[in-house]
Write a protein that holds these residues in place. Structure first.
Motif, PDB file in Angstrom:
ATOM      1  N   SER A  16      -7.513  59.924  28.627  1.00  0.00           N
ATOM      2  CA  SER A  16      -8.387  60.447  29.674  1.00  0.00           C
ATOM      3  C   SER A  16      -9.835  60.499  29.199  1.00  0.00           C
ATOM      4  N   LEU A  17     -10.721  60.393  30.158  1.00  0.00           N
ATOM      5  CA  LEU A  17     -12.142  60.595  29.939  1.00  0.00           C
ATOM      6  C   LEU A  17     -12.725  61.258  31.170  1.00  0.00           C
ATOM      7  N   ARG A  18     -13.803  61.998  30.986  1.00  0.00           N
ATOM      8  CA  ARG A  18     -14.530  62.537  32.129  1.00  0.00           C
ATOM      9  C   ARG A  18     -15.970  62.059  32.062  1.00  0.00           C
ATOM     10  N   LEU A  19     -16.368  61.342  33.087  1.00  0.00           N
ATOM     11  CA  LEU A  19     -17.739  60.876  33.192  1.00  0.00           C
ATOM     12  C   LEU A  19     -18.567  61.894  33.970  1.00  0.00           C
ATOM     13  N   SER A  20     -19.834  61.989  33.588  1.00  0.00           N
ATOM     14  CA  SER A  20     -20.765  62.869  34.284  1.00  0.00           C
ATOM     15  C   SER A  20     -21.952  62.066  34.780  1.00  0.00           C
ATOM     16  N   ILE A  33     -22.748  60.334  46.849  1.00  0.00           N
ATOM     17  CA  ILE A  33     -22.759  59.849  45.475  1.00  0.00           C
ATOM     18  C   ILE A  33     -21.510  59.015  45.219  1.00  0.00           C
ATOM     19  N   GLY A  34     -21.688  57.917  44.518  1.00  0.00           N
ATOM     20  CA  GLY A  34     -20.550  57.067  44.216  1.00  0.00           C
ATOM     21  C   GLY A  34     -20.519  56.632  42.766  1.00  0.00           C
ATOM     22  N   TRP A  35     -19.338  56.270  42.321  1.00  0.00           N
ATOM     23  CA  TRP A  35     -19.143  55.636  41.026  1.00  0.00           C
ATOM     24  C   TRP A  35     -18.716  54.193  41.252  1.00  0.00           C
ATOM     25  N   PHE A  36     -19.294  53.314  40.452  1.00  0.00           N
ATOM     26  CA  PHE A  36     -18.972  51.900  40.492  1.00  0.00           C
ATOM     27  C   PHE A  36     -18.721  51.431  39.075  1.00  0.00           C
ATOM     28  N   SER A  61      -7.129  51.043  43.472  1.00  0.00           N
ATOM     29  CA  SER A  61      -6.794  50.757  42.076  1.00  0.00           C
ATOM     30  C   SER A  61      -6.846  51.995  41.184  1.00  0.00           C
ATOM     31  N   VAL A  62      -7.518  53.056  41.635  1.00  0.00           N
ATOM     32  CA  VAL A  62      -7.646  54.253  40.807  1.00  0.00           C
ATOM     33  C   VAL A  62      -7.040  55.480  41.470  1.00  0.00           C
ATOM     34  N   LYS A  63      -6.572  55.327  42.690  1.00  0.00           N
ATOM     35  CA  LYS A  63      -6.039  56.466  43.437  1.00  0.00           C
ATOM     36  C   LYS A  63      -4.858  57.087  42.686  1.00  0.00           C
ATOM     37  N   GLY A  64      -4.894  58.404  42.578  1.00  0.00           N
ATOM     38  CA  GLY A  64      -3.836  59.107  41.846  1.00  0.00           C
ATOM     39  C   GLY A  64      -4.118  59.235  40.365  1.00  0.00           C
ATOM     40  N   ARG A  65      -5.105  58.502  39.865  1.00  0.00           N
ATOM     41  CA  ARG A  65      -5.456  58.579  38.434  1.00  0.00           C
ATOM     42  C   ARG A  65      -6.860  59.135  38.224  1.00  0.00           C
ATOM     43  N   PHE A  66      -7.795  58.764  39.100  1.00  0.00           N
ATOM     44  CA  PHE A  66      -9.180  59.201  38.980  1.00  0.00           C
ATOM     45  C   PHE A  66      -9.482  60.221  40.066  1.00  0.00           C
ATOM     46  N   THR A  67     -10.373  61.154  39.767  1.00  0.00           N
ATOM     47  CA  THR A  67     -10.792  62.145  40.746  1.00  0.00           C
ATOM     48  C   THR A  67     -12.291  62.365  40.640  1.00  0.00           C
ATOM     49  N   ILE A  68     -12.978  62.197  41.760  1.00  0.00           N
ATOM     50  CA  ILE A  68     -14.411  62.467  41.801  1.00  0.00           C
ATOM     51  C   ILE A  68     -14.624  63.893  42.308  1.00  0.00           C
ATOM     52  N   SER A  69     -15.624  64.551  41.738  1.00  0.00           N
ATOM     53  CA  SER A  69     -15.940  65.916  42.171  1.00  0.00           C
ATOM     54  C   SER A  69     -17.431  66.147  41.939  1.00  0.00           C
ATOM     55  N   ARG A  70     -17.922  67.257  42.468  1.00  0.00           N
ATOM     56  CA  ARG A  70     -19.338  67.571  42.288  1.00  0.00           C
ATOM     57  C   ARG A  70     -19.522  69.050  42.027  1.00  0.00           C
ATOM     58  N   ASP A  71     -20.537  69.374  41.264  1.00  0.00           N
ATOM     59  CA  ASP A  71     -20.937  70.752  41.006  1.00  0.00           C
ATOM     60  C   ASP A  71     -22.401  70.835  41.408  1.00  0.00           C
ATOM     61  N   ASN A  72     -22.648  71.328  42.605  1.00  0.00           N
ATOM     62  CA  ASN A  72     -24.029  71.360  43.109  1.00  0.00           C
ATOM     63  C   ASN A  72     -24.911  72.295  42.282  1.00  0.00           C
ATOM     64  N   LYS A  74     -24.905  72.583  39.173  1.00  0.00           N
ATOM     65  CA  LYS A  74     -25.337  71.835  37.995  1.00  0.00           C
ATOM     66  C   LYS A  74     -25.968  70.501  38.360  1.00  0.00           C
ATOM     67  N   ASN A  75     -26.037  70.218  39.689  1.00  0.00           N
ATOM     68  CA  ASN A  75     -26.631  68.969  40.153  1.00  0.00           C
ATOM     69  C   ASN A  75     -25.966  67.760  39.488  1.00  0.00           C
ATOM     70  N   THR A  76     -24.639  67.828  39.409  1.00  0.00           N
ATOM     71  CA  THR A  76     -23.877  66.839  38.655  1.00  0.00           C
ATOM     72  C   THR A  76     -22.629  66.428  39.435  1.00  0.00           C
ATOM     73  N   VAL A  77     -22.301  65.148  39.330  1.00  0.00           N
ATOM     74  CA  VAL A  77     -21.065  64.616  39.885  1.00  0.00           C
ATOM     75  C   VAL A  77     -20.211  64.114  38.726  1.00  0.00           C
ATOM     76  N   TYR A  78     -18.911  64.343  38.825  1.00  0.00           N
ATOM     77  CA  TYR A  78     -17.997  63.978  37.748  1.00  0.00           C
ATOM     78  C   TYR A  78     -16.985  62.936  38.213  1.00  0.00           C
ATOM     79  N   LEU A  79     -16.456  62.203  37.264  1.00  0.00           N
ATOM     80  CA  LEU A  79     -15.327  61.313  37.523  1.00  0.00           C
ATOM     81  C   LEU A  79     -14.302  61.574  36.427  1.00  0.00           C
ATOM     82  N   GLN A  80     -13.244  62.284  36.781  1.00  0.00           N
ATOM     83  CA  GLN A  80     -12.150  62.537  35.853  1.00  0.00           C
ATOM     84  C   GLN A  80     -11.217  61.342  35.891  1.00  0.00           C
TER      85      GLN A  80
END
Length: 120
Positions: A16-20, A33-36, A61-72, A74-80
């Motif tokens: 696992s990794l979490r992107l910010s 906001i999107g991740w590409f 291709s990522v459904k069920g494995r990746f999750t996008i979320s946001r913390d307003n 912290k002005n940050t969006v995450y990709l778990q």
């Protein structure tokens, strides 16, 4: 708005990794906001997106494995990213206020990209 993507790295398959995606310059709470991602020799592809309402969309291709979320706050969006596969290896970019034009994606703001490498 400046977007700073981080959190990439090298991980074994199944890991696992979490992107910010941290924004500066103005609040992104009202932004779409999107991740590409873009793998070598391939076109940039959509991974996930979150609207200002909190509604999310994930590529099949990522459904069920990746999750996008946001913390307003912290002005940050995450990709778990869980259960990573070698085919997830790519440079991952975040984008704000993006749209699809023909077969391409355009955005008002792009982050600089963060490398994710998944070994088998």
């Amino acid at each position: 708005v400046q977007l700073q993507a981080s959190g990439g790295g090298f991980v074994q398959a199944g890991g696992s990794l979490r992107l910010s995606c941290a924004a500066s310059g103005r609040t992104i709470s009202s932004f779409h906001i999107g991740w590409f991602r873009q793998a070598p020799g391939k076109e940039r592809e959509f991974v996930a997106a979150i609207r200002w309402t909190g509604v999310t969309t994930h590529a099949d291709s990522v459904k069920g494995r990746f999750t996008i979320s946001r913390d307003n706050a912290k002005n940050t969006v995450y990709l778990q990213m869980n259960s990573l596969k070698p085919e997830d290896t790519a440079v991952y970019y975040c984008a704000a206020e993006f749209r699809f034009v023909g077969g391409n994606v355009e955005a008002d703001y792009w982050g600089q990209g963060t490398q994710v490498t998944v070994s088998s």
